[in-house]
Design a protein around this motif. Structure first.
Motif, PDB file in Angstrom:
ATOM      1  N   SER A 110      -2.700  -4.080  -0.479  1.00  0.00           N
ATOM      2  CA  SER A 110      -2.741  -3.489  -1.888  1.00  0.00           C
ATOM      3  C   SER A 110      -1.619  -3.681  -2.815  1.00  0.00           C
ATOM      4  O   SER A 110      -0.661  -3.023  -2.829  1.00  0.00           O
ATOM      5  CB  SER A 110      -2.702  -1.764  -1.760  1.00  0.00           C
ATOM      6  N   TYR A 334      -4.603   2.745  -6.442  1.00  0.00           N
ATOM      7  CA  TYR A 334      -3.544   3.010  -7.349  1.00  0.00           C
ATOM      8  C   TYR A 334      -3.218   4.304  -7.238  1.00  0.00           C
ATOM      9  O   TYR A 334      -4.370   5.254  -7.145  1.00  0.00           O
ATOM     10  CB  TYR A 334      -4.179   2.869  -8.759  1.00  0.00           C
ATOM     11  N   TYR A 335      -2.053   4.969  -7.125  1.00  0.00           N
ATOM     12  CA  TYR A 335      -1.681   6.150  -7.039  1.00  0.00           C
ATOM     13  C   TYR A 335      -1.578   6.864  -8.454  1.00  0.00           C
ATOM     14  O   TYR A 335      -1.224   6.073  -9.426  1.00  0.00           O
ATOM     15  CB  TYR A 335      -0.357   6.412  -6.574  1.00  0.00           C
ATOM     16  N   LYS A 344       1.018   1.143  -5.974  1.00  0.00           N
ATOM     17  CA  LYS A 344       0.036   0.861  -4.777  1.00  0.00           C
ATOM     18  C   LYS A 344       0.798   0.732  -3.603  1.00  0.00           C
ATOM     19  O   LYS A 344       1.682   1.405  -3.140  1.00  0.00           O
ATOM     20  CB  LYS A 344      -1.001  -0.363  -5.042  1.00  0.00           C
ATOM     21  N   SER A 351      -4.338   4.121  -2.554  1.00  0.00           N
ATOM     22  CA  SER A 351      -3.939   2.881  -2.548  1.00  0.00           C
ATOM     23  C   SER A 351      -4.851   1.780  -1.947  1.00  0.00           C
ATOM     24  O   SER A 351      -4.953   0.719  -2.488  1.00  0.00           O
ATOM     25  CB  SER A 351      -2.376   2.615  -1.790  1.00  0.00           C
TER      26      SER A 351
END
Length: 503
Positions: A110, A334-335, A344, A351
């Protein structure tokens, strides 16, 4: 009263079932997992056919298809309307209604540059070894065995628009190329004006589609920079002015694990010095900041969706929709503030899971608009697109053609086989290597299954284990829980096997 009593009794019964499910022992769940896989194997060849039919079955022949590959940035699986009604993506949702949406699609690493090299090569990082933006870009050394090298070698008019993320873009290897990224407003040298990057993505892509030679199949990758942030810019996400009314008056829900407690539950070596925590501090550290950032992030997403719709309409207007494979996906998850993080890199669900929608005219009619919950990966993208082009994937590729899930094989006697019993992976190896200071971005590795996840942080010799059925948000590290001892031992060994196989 009798009806109410029945309803109450039904509720109690359902509650008992849920409680039983929660108390289910890991060994029992592992047994069920293996039995399901065994049943899938035993069922091969059933449903309107027999083993002899399956052995000689082939796919129906087709002409090499056009390929429209729509590839966005920093966009996780639930940031589309089909997963989250708050997000406005009507065109991607429509594509899913006419194709197949893969709900458990993941990336093997990621982060932008590695994930993009994985997409192009169909290989894990451990094999393609392309880690950094600057040279050496190792997969250039075996270009002919990549997705793009194979398409060019087999007569495709090959185009690339947008973000590449590796040094020295190989313009000579494409028939049409426009490479740019890094900002939400870029200078368009051809039109001598500064425009939004997503608008330029559309403008360049339309030029390719309208001016391409009509005597050969085309393959166009549209690599959107959005909704990636502008690194170093306090605004982070800058949509077009026309999009600012979107999401106005909407309250974006704060994630369940966007709490101080969840942050403190992370391994102790993930500190305020980590990149993921640093980015959280200037994106999501206050409620007001969170709302502003997420609304602009979603505005960028809706802008990309608009371009997706316009490009599909252009293909349709040229009478090519039934001759074109269309794939929409993204490079990494993506957080959104979960666990007090942004960005990420790590192996958490936020993630590693990304959206994937495939529209394929070869698809069985009854598969249109369906969901598929198998573990598809970004290593599968290149083999799938090459399959649509009638090109055998090079042996060095580690992925598989995902059309197996929605295209029936036909036996020698004309029987159409079921697509329900595809023998597919039920686990995968995840890797994010540390290539700097581990206190800033540490390496993160994992063995991922639907029910369990084993994580390994090699720079700090730390293990984590999550029961994803009872703990879907990965809040409780059960590595030392005796209940899971046997499954942890088994997964630890399997992790090492898959790690070796990724090389």
């Amino acid at each position: 009263k009798k009806e109410e009593a029945k309803k109450e009794e039904a509720k109690k019964e359902e509650a008992k079932k849920e409680e039983t499910k929660k108390e289910e022992f890991p060994s029992d769940r592992e047994k069920v997992r293996k039995e399901k896989k065994q049943k899938k194997t035993l069922d091969e060849g059933k449903e309107g056919t027999d083993a002899s039919d399956a052995e000689g079955a082939t796919y129906e022949e087709h002409e090499p298809m056009n390929i429209l590959f729509l590839y966005a940035d920093d966009w996780r699986y639930d940031s589309i309307g089909a997963e989250n009604s708050l997000v406005m993506t009507p065109n991607i949702d429509k594509l899913a209604q006419e194709g197949v949406r893969f709900t458990h699609n993941c990336v093997t690493t990621s982060v932008c540059m590695i994930s993009r090299a994985t997409m192009a090569t169909g290989q894990y990082y451990s094999r393609h070894q392309t880690m950094k933006i600057r040279p050496p870009i190792r997969f250039y050394d075996f270009w002919n065995e990549t997705l793009y090298g194979q398409l060019s070698a087999n007569g495709y008019y090959n185009g690339y628009v947008g973000k590449w993320h590796h040094w020295d873009f190989p313009h000579k290897n494409f028939d049409f190329s426009r490479m740019y990224f890094g900002d939400h407003y870029v200078f368009d040298h051809e039109h001598k004006e500064r425009v939004h990057v997503t608008y330029k993505n559309e403008r360049d892509s339309m030029k390719f589609l309208k001016n391409r030679p009509k005597d050969k199949p085309f393959a166009l990758t549209v690599a959107f920079f959005a909704p990636h942030c502008i690194d170093g810019n306090a605004e982070q996400y800058v949509p077009q002015n026309s999009s600012l009314p979107l999401y106005d008056g909407v309250e974006v829900p704060i994630p369940k694990t966007a709490t101080e407690e969840a942050w403190k539950n992370l391994p102790s070596f993930i500190t305020d010095h980590s990149e993921a925590r640093s980015r959280w501090s200037y994106r999501f550290s206050t409620p007001e900041m969170y709302q502003k950032m997420m609304k602009n992030y979603y505005r960028l997403i809706t802008e990309v969706d608009t371009v997706v719709g316009n490009l599909v309409e252009e293909v349709k207007s040229q009478g090519l929709l039934e001759k074109t494979l269309i794939v929409f996906t993204t490079d990494n998850g993506y957080y959104h503030g979960e666990k007090g993080l942004a960005g990420k890199w790590y192996a958490h669900q936020e993630s590693i899971r990304v959206p994937l929608v495939i529209y394929d005219p070869r698809m069985d009619k009854d598969m249109k608009g369906t969901l598929n919950d198998e573990f598809t990966l970004n290593i599968d993208l290149a083999p799938t697109m090459l399959g649509a082009a009638n090109i055998a994937a090079p042996e060095v590729m580690q992925g598989r053609d995902m059309s197996e899930f929605y295209r029936s094989k036909v036996s020698s006697n004309g029987r159409r086989l079921s697509t329900k019993n595809v023998d597919w992976r039920d686990e995968f190896f995840y890797e994010y290597p540390c290539f700097g200071d581990p206190k800033v971005l540490t390496g993160s590795y994992a063995l991922v299954r639907k029910d369990y996840k084993y994580m390994h942080w090699p720079d700090f010799d730390t293990e984590e284990f999550f029961d994803l059925v009872n703990d879907p948000y990965e809040e409780i590290n059960a590595i030392n829980h005796s209940k899971y001892e046997k499954i942890i031992v088994e997964m630890r060994q399997r992790f090492l096997e898959l790690k070796k196989a990724a090389e």
